[in-house]
Design a protein around this motif. Structure first.
Motif, short mmCIF file in Angstrom:
data_model
loop_
_atom_site.label_atom_id
_atom_site.label_comp_id
_atom_site.label_asym_id
_atom_site.label_seq_id
_atom_site.Cartn_x
_atom_site.Cartn_y
_atom_site.Cartn_z
N SER A 101 4.50 3.08 -1.08
CA SER A 101 4.28 3.99 -2.20
C SER A 101 5.45 3.93 -3.17
CB SER A 101 4.12 5.42 -1.68
OG SER A 101 3.00 5.50 -0.86
N PHE A 102 6.66 3.92 -2.63
CA PHE A 102 7.84 3.83 -3.48
C PHE A 102 7.85 2.51 -4.24
CE2 PHE A 102 12.32 3.01 -4.37
CZ PHE A 102 12.64 4.18 -5.05
N PHE A 103 7.51 1.42 -3.57
CA PHE A 103 7.47 0.11 -4.21
C PHE A 103 6.44 0.07 -5.34
CE2 PHE A 103 5.51 -4.11 -4.47
CZ PHE A 103 6.61 -4.85 -4.92
N LEU A 104 5.22 0.56 -5.06
CA LEU A 104 4.17 0.54 -6.07
C LEU A 104 4.51 1.41 -7.28
CD1 LEU A 104 0.98 0.69 -3.84
CD2 LEU A 104 1.77 -1.23 -5.21
N SER A 105 5.02 2.60 -7.02
CA SER A 105 5.33 3.49 -8.14
C SER A 105 6.52 2.98 -8.94
CB SER A 105 5.58 4.91 -7.64
OG SER A 105 6.65 4.93 -6.72
N THR A 106 7.49 2.38 -8.30
CA THR A 106 8.63 1.82 -9.03
C THR A 106 8.21 0.61 -9.85
OG1 THR A 106 10.15 2.64 -7.34
CG2 THR A 106 10.97 0.91 -8.79
N THR A 107 7.32 -0.21 -9.31
CA THR A 107 6.79 -1.33 -10.08
C THR A 107 6.05 -0.83 -11.32
OG1 THR A 107 6.55 -2.64 -8.07
CG2 THR A 107 5.28 -3.35 -9.98
N PHE A 108 5.26 0.22 -11.16
CA PHE A 108 4.57 0.83 -12.32
C PHE A 108 5.59 1.34 -13.33
CE2 PHE A 108 3.15 4.69 -14.41
CZ PHE A 108 2.01 4.25 -15.04
N PHE A 109 6.62 2.01 -12.85
CA PHE A 109 7.63 2.58 -13.74
C PHE A 109 8.35 1.48 -14.52
CE2 PHE A 109 12.04 4.10 -14.41
CZ PHE A 109 11.76 5.12 -15.30
N LEU A 110 8.71 0.40 -13.85
CA LEU A 110 9.41 -0.69 -14.52
C LEU A 110 8.53 -1.36 -15.57
CD1 LEU A 110 11.38 -2.21 -11.53
CD2 LEU A 110 12.27 -0.79 -13.41
N GLN A 111 7.23 -1.38 -15.34
CA GLN A 111 6.31 -1.93 -16.35
C GLN A 111 6.18 -0.97 -17.54
OE1 GLN A 111 4.65 -4.90 -16.43
NE2 GLN A 111 5.86 -5.47 -14.67
#
Length: 113
Positions: A101-111
């Motif tokens: 969850s942290f990985f997916l949300s951080t990837t979204f945030f960086l995009q």
């Protein structure tokens, strides 16, 4: 039944799943209101969409994606608990759910930034 005590990692997974579900349920009326702006007042929607360019809003979007993904993975963990007998390795699945969850949300945030 050591896996039912407070302070156990799976108890924290249970609390995180419940809190994420509650916060997502509180978000839904706001989400539907914003979507209704697209149909009834497109100029209001444009103003709101420009508001989403601010950094604090992007951080809040990260939190929303984290809540959504942690709730999804927590639900998948519950399905495993329902369909299989208790095994100690299931604690690791709870940690993996939070990590994913942290990985997916951080990837979204960086995009988004």
């Amino acid at each position: 039944m050591s896996h039912l005590r407070r302070g156990h990692p799976l108890w924290y997974a249970y609390v995180l799943h419940r809190v994420s579900g509650l916060l997502l349920a509180l978000f839904l009326p706001v989400h539907f209101w914003v979507l209704s702006r697209a149909l009834t007042a497109p100029q209001d929607l444009d103003a709101f969409l420009s508001f989403t360019d601010y950094t604090p809003v992007k951080i809040a979007e990260w939190g929303l994606v984290f809540l959504l993904s942690v709730h999804f993975f927590g639900g998948m963990r519950l399905l495993v608990l329902e369909l299989t007998p208790w095994q100690p390795w299931q604690k690791g699945w709870a940690a993996a759910a939070v990590a994913c969850s942290f990985f997916l949300s951080t990837t979204f945030f960086l995009q988004a930034i």
